[in-house]
Motif scaffolding. Structure first.
Motif, PDB file in Angstrom:
ATOM      1  N   PHE A 225       0.760  -1.051  -0.012  1.00 23.88           N
ATOM      2  CA  PHE A 225      -0.014  -0.064  -0.172  1.00 23.88           C
ATOM      3  C   PHE A 225       0.835   1.179   0.160  1.00 23.88           C
ATOM      4  N   ILE A 226       1.861   1.465   0.790  1.00 26.81           N
ATOM      5  CA  ILE A 226       2.598   2.772   0.862  1.00 26.81           C
ATOM      6  C   ILE A 226       3.374   2.720  -0.356  1.00 26.81           C
ATOM      7  N   MET A 227       3.851   1.552  -0.855  1.00 23.41           N
ATOM      8  CA  MET A 227       4.760   1.526  -1.967  1.00 23.41           C
ATOM      9  C   MET A 227       3.963   2.323  -3.168  1.00 23.41           C
ATOM     10  N   LEU A 228       2.640   2.011  -3.461  1.00 25.24           N
ATOM     11  CA  LEU A 228       1.802   2.481  -4.369  1.00 25.24           C
ATOM     12  C   LEU A 228       1.597   3.872  -4.087  1.00 25.24           C
ATOM     13  N   VAL A 229       1.094   4.337  -2.884  1.00 21.37           N
ATOM     14  CA  VAL A 229       1.044   5.752  -2.265  1.00 21.37           C
ATOM     15  C   VAL A 229       2.372   6.547  -2.816  1.00 21.37           C
ATOM     16  N   LEU A 230       3.202   6.169  -2.392  1.00 23.12           N
ATOM     17  CA  LEU A 230       4.518   6.833  -2.641  1.00 23.12           C
ATOM     18  C   LEU A 230       5.027   6.862  -4.014  1.00 23.12           C
ATOM     19  N   LEU A 231       4.631   5.759  -4.941  1.00 20.55           N
ATOM     20  CA  LEU A 231       4.732   5.861  -6.170  1.00 20.55           C
ATOM     21  C   LEU A 231       3.935   7.059  -6.867  1.00 20.55           C
ATOM     22  N   LEU A 232       2.697   7.024  -6.407  1.00 21.74           N
ATOM     23  CA  LEU A 232       1.990   8.351  -7.198  1.00 21.74           C
ATOM     24  C   LEU A 232       2.344   9.631  -6.862  1.00 21.74           C
ATOM     25  N   MET A 233       2.902   9.779  -5.467  1.00 23.45           N
ATOM     26  CA  MET A 233       3.223  11.142  -4.793  1.00 23.45           C
ATOM     27  C   MET A 233       4.494  11.475  -5.632  1.00 23.45           C
ATOM     28  N   GLN A 234       5.252  10.456  -5.879  1.00 25.03           N
ATOM     29  CA  GLN A 234       6.687  10.707  -6.391  1.00 25.03           C
ATOM     30  C   GLN A 234       6.673  11.361  -7.985  1.00 25.03           C
ATOM     31  N   ILE A 235       5.672  10.544  -8.555  1.00 21.86           N
ATOM     32  CA  ILE A 235       5.234  10.963  -9.915  1.00 21.86           C
ATOM     33  C   ILE A 235       4.571  12.270  -9.958  1.00 21.86           C
ATOM     34  N   ILE A 236       3.773  12.612  -8.990  1.00 24.53           N
ATOM     35  CA  ILE A 236       3.254  13.982  -9.289  1.00 24.53           C
ATOM     36  C   ILE A 236       4.110  15.200  -8.753  1.00 24.53           C
ATOM     37  N   ALA A 237       4.973  14.802  -7.905  1.00 24.59           N
ATOM     38  CA  ALA A 237       6.025  15.692  -7.514  1.00 24.59           C
ATOM     39  C   ALA A 237       7.115  15.955  -8.830  1.00 24.59           C
ATOM     40  N   THR A 238       7.655  14.786  -9.212  1.00 26.24           N
ATOM     41  CA  THR A 238       8.930  14.974 -10.040  1.00 26.24           C
ATOM     42  C   THR A 238       8.358  15.274 -11.596  1.00 26.24           C
ATOM     43  N   MET A 239       7.161  15.309 -11.753  1.00 27.08           N
ATOM     44  CA  MET A 239       6.712  15.716 -13.011  1.00 27.08           C
ATOM     45  C   MET A 239       6.638  17.435 -13.074  1.00 27.08           C
ATOM     46  N   GLN A 240       6.779  18.064 -11.900  1.00 28.84           N
ATOM     47  CA  GLN A 240       6.847  19.271 -11.487  1.00 28.84           C
ATOM     48  C   GLN A 240       8.168  20.043 -11.454  1.00 28.84           C
ATOM     49  N   VAL A 241       9.081  19.299 -11.822  1.00 26.26           N
ATOM     50  CA  VAL A 241      10.271  19.460 -11.471  1.00 26.26           C
ATOM     51  C   VAL A 241      10.793  20.982 -12.154  1.00 26.26           C
ATOM     52  N   PHE A 242      11.333  21.659 -11.341  1.00 24.53           N
ATOM     53  CA  PHE A 242      11.637  23.111 -11.754  1.00 24.53           C
ATOM     54  C   PHE A 242      13.121  23.587 -11.609  1.00 24.53           C
ATOM     55  N   ILE A 243      13.439  23.607 -10.179  1.00 26.71           N
ATOM     56  CA  ILE A 243      14.538  24.189  -9.746  1.00 26.71           C
ATOM     57  C   ILE A 243      16.054  23.756 -10.483  1.00 26.71           C
ATOM     58  N   GLU A 244      15.863  22.279 -10.558  1.00 25.25           N
ATOM     59  CA  GLU A 244      17.274  21.899 -11.111  1.00 25.25           C
ATOM     60  C   GLU A 244      17.523  22.222 -12.374  1.00 25.25           C
ATOM     61  N   PRO A 245      16.666  21.938 -13.339  1.00 26.84           N
ATOM     62  CA  PRO A 245      16.816  22.478 -14.594  1.00 26.84           C
ATOM     63  C   PRO A 245      16.945  24.277 -14.518  1.00 26.84           C
ATOM     64  N   PHE A 246      16.285  24.885 -13.875  1.00 25.71           N
ATOM     65  CA  PHE A 246      16.172  26.227 -13.833  1.00 25.71           C
ATOM     66  C   PHE A 246      17.778  26.719 -13.547  1.00 25.71           C
ATOM     67  N   GLN A 247      18.367  25.906 -12.523  1.00 23.30           N
ATOM     68  CA  GLN A 247      19.447  26.579 -11.802  1.00 23.30           C
ATOM     69  C   GLN A 247      20.673  26.104 -12.513  1.00 23.30           C
ATOM     70  N   LEU A 248      20.499  24.957 -12.923  1.00 24.16           N
ATOM     71  CA  LEU A 248      21.664  24.260 -13.274  1.00 24.16           C
ATOM     72  C   LEU A 248      22.238  24.237 -14.789  1.00 24.16           C
ATOM     73  N   THR A 249      21.022  24.087 -15.468  1.00 27.07           N
ATOM     74  CA  THR A 249      21.458  24.352 -17.062  1.00 27.07           C
ATOM     75  C   THR A 249      20.488  25.365 -17.787  1.00 27.07           C
ATOM     76  N   GLY A 250      19.834  26.128 -17.046  1.00 27.36           N
ATOM     77  CA  GLY A 250      19.283  27.251 -17.744  1.00 27.36           C
ATOM     78  C   GLY A 250      17.911  27.018 -18.276  1.00 27.36           C
ATOM     79  N   THR A 251      17.181  27.837 -18.753  1.00 24.42           N
ATOM     80  CA  THR A 251      15.790  27.766 -19.198  1.00 24.42           C
ATOM     81  C   THR A 251      15.923  27.728 -20.684  1.00 24.42           C
TER      82      THR A 251
END
Lengths: 303, 323
Positions: A225-251
């Protein structure tokens, strides 16, 4: 009789008055909250959808353009690149950020010493402001005198260009993000592991199950159960990635432009095209909405 | 509103927002403390050898992976720029210039940005508490009509990825409907969206629900008004949950990046995170001073973590997690 009826009517009226009073008071208590939600959550949701069908140019009022924004998006090669990069990032982040915390948690759950130290160490990076982590790793990644290449060279391996080469840029971003965030998932797994009843292991051991068999047939199924919950949370969070590309490689770097970076770019850099940015946000919302719905359904049924 | 890392609470386990961090582990093999590997297995010689080698390796690995980067940051800041640029780098600083911290504080104007961020965090925390406690108390104890609908609409916002609201929320802040004011570059641009926090409201309401109504009724019979009941009975009983909500409110505001980047473009009013990003992109700050800036930006979070470890880790296991 009449007196009692009159008394009842009187008390009913008093009850009604009290009820009205309570309702007025309740809405007075909630007024600020409702206003904040209305202004910064409910209204923007509607407005975002409306905006995605409009042209916004700051000279005239926004005007209706139908599906033009979406057509423009689909015609922009960068749009497809951004989605591809985002999916690659999310996939890689799942490989690291999903399996590594599980392994760490199982391991830590078995260790009887220094429990406090391990928990603090693994969660400390989560506490740091993300910009600190990203800027720190910028120095580590430096191909010239960065720490990572020094270590690689020290053990006789060739250095890498890290964020500055298209073949390694994405994985470099995922590494930063994983380092900064895996503590959260680890501690949630650890909490779940501690609620597994010891009798299950005991019974498995009596039946002659080895440690691997116990892990495979007791631990993992109990964590499903917790694995499934974390899987969905992770997908939702990582698809909104911003600060790493913004700061490390530019827009502007097509190797690492992600959906959020492109939304930012459409709206706040050269284009200043809020309609286009809103259309892209709506698409992201639709994709993430599917995962959110799954997530909600899962946690609801569990409750 | 946490734009960069939305908190996605799994709803089921919230009944007790701050459970004990660890369960007592009974000494014997039997009972709840038992894990994958039994104590008997560990007591064998082979088990002991394996256990202590694994323990040593994990301890070293954790120190290297999670603590060494922080050590690097703190010591990097006291090196001379020339030593900082050395290849290979020195692991123990040979030059010692703690004044880099003071230089960063003054020359990079870190003092101002640090002050700004403290101001935003404290103000945002207070406003979040006032607004969210008001809603939770009304929904839990006054039970107005349409209360369920209001709660449902608020909880629905947890489903919204922050990314979806970025553009329209920015436009709203730039020109607030009805009020017609521009909140860009004001603290309100951070405070008001943060106050619309459905997760806090949900946690607070669940806690208030557990406070027996008899207690409140007897207080009102003694003539206490609803506000007095809230202030003198409900809030004192809710200390633990208020603590957890407060800690997460402050951490959320301190760590946020994308939203302040958008709404605080005037360099004078920026948060320390946004300022560090800008300084790193545009100016030629010596790397040692930049390191000092990074350390200064992290110190409050590390202090909060070391003090409130239990509540933070407990609150996390109870459900809220940052991305």
């Amino acid at each position: 009789m009449a007196v009692i009826e009159a008394g009842l009517r009187e008390s009913r009226r008093a009850q009604l008055r009290r009820k009205i009073q309570d309702n007025l008071l309740a809405y007075a208590f909630m007024a600020a909250g409702i206003a904040c939600f209305a202004l910064f959550s409910w209204y923007p949701l509607v407005r975002g959808v409306v905006l995605s069908f409009q042209q916004v140019n700051f000279v005239t009022d926004p005007y209706w353009v139908g599906l033009d924004n979406f057509r423009a998006l689909f015609a922009d090669p960068l749009f497809w690149t951004a989605w591809k990069n985002t999916i690659v990032f999310t996939g890689l982040a799942l490989v690291f950020g999903y399996l590594v915390p599980l392994a760490i948690a199982v391991l830590l759950n078995e260790l009887r010493h220094f429990k406090g130290f391990f928990r603090v160490a693994v969660y400390l990076p989560v506490m740091l402001p993300p910009i600190v982590v990203v800027l720190l790793f910028k120095y580590f990644y430096d191909p010239g005198n960065g720490l990572f290449n020094t270590i690689l060279n020290g053990v006789g391996l060739p250095g890498s260009q890290w964020t500055q080469s298209s073949s390694t840029a994405m994985i470099s971003l995922v590494l930063v993000s994983t380092w900064a965030n895996l503590g959260g998932a680890t501690l949630m797994y650890l909490a779940a592991l501690q609620s597994i009843p010891g009798e299950l292991y005991e019974a498995a051991e009596l039946d002659g199950a080895t440690i691997w068999q116990r892990l495979r047939h007791v631990t993992i199924p109990q964590l499903r159960f917790i694995m499934l919950v974390l899987l969905l949370m992770q997908i939702i969070a990582t698809m909104q990635v911003f600060i790493e590309p913004f700061q490390l490689t530019g827009t502007t770097n097509p190797d690492t432009v992600t959906v959020m970076v492109l939304i930012y770019r459409y709206a706040f850099t050269v284009n200043n095209d809020f309609g286009l940015a809103a259309a892209m946000s709506v698409l992201l919302f639709v994709v993430l909405g599917a995962f959110s719905a799954l997530y909600l359904r899962l946690t609801r049924t569990a409750e | 509103m946490t734009i960069t890392a939305p908190s996605r609470p799994p709803l089921p386990k919230l009944a007790d927002p701050a459970p004990a961090r660890r369960r007592p582990r009974p000494a014997g093999d039997h009972g709840a403390g038992r894990t994958l590997i039994s104590d008997t297995e560990l007591r064998r010689t082979r088990g002991k050898v394996v256990y202590f080698s694994v323990l040593t390796v994990v301890t070293i690995l954790f120190s290297l992976v999670f603590l060494f980067p922080l050590y690097w940051m703190v010591t990097g800041a006291v090196k001379e720029p020339a030593e900082f640029a050395l290849t290979p780098p020195t692991f123990i600083p040979e030059t010692f210039e703690p004044q880099n911290y003071a230089l960063a504080w003054d020359r990079m104007n870190i003092a101002r940005y640090f002050g700004n961020t403290v101001f935003y965090a404290v103000g945002g925390w207070l406003i979040q508490l006032v607004v969210d406690v008001g809603v939770a108390y009304a929904l839990s104890k006054l039970r107005p009509i349409f209360g369920k609908l209001v709660l449902g609409l608020m909880l629905a916002s947890l489903m919204l990825p922050a990314a979806a609201l970025l553009i329209p929320a920015y436009l709203t802040v730039a020109d607030v409907p009805i009020f017609g004011v521009n909140l860009l570059n004001t603290p309100w641009a951070l405070w008001l969206p943060a106050a619309a926090n459905a997760f806090n409201i949900y946690v607070l309401k669940r806690f208030f629900d557990q406070i027996p109504n008899d207690l409140l009724d007897s207080a009102s019979l003694d003539g206490a008004g609803r506000l007095r009941v809230l202030w003198h009975i409900v809030l004192p009983l809710s200390r633990p949950v208020l603590g957890v909500v407060s800690i997460f409110a402050v951490i959320g505001i301190w760590k946020d990046f994308l939203w302040p980047l958008l709404v605080l473009q005037d360099t004078e009013v920026q948060t320390i995170s946004v300022a560090l990003s800008r300084l790193s992109n545009t100016s030629q700050v010596p790397p040692t001073e930049m390191m000092a800036g990074l350390v200064i930006a992290s110190i409050p979070m590390i202090i909060i973590f070391l003090i409130f470890q239990r509540s933070i880790i407990g609150g996390l296991s109870a459900g809220s997690m940052k991305g």
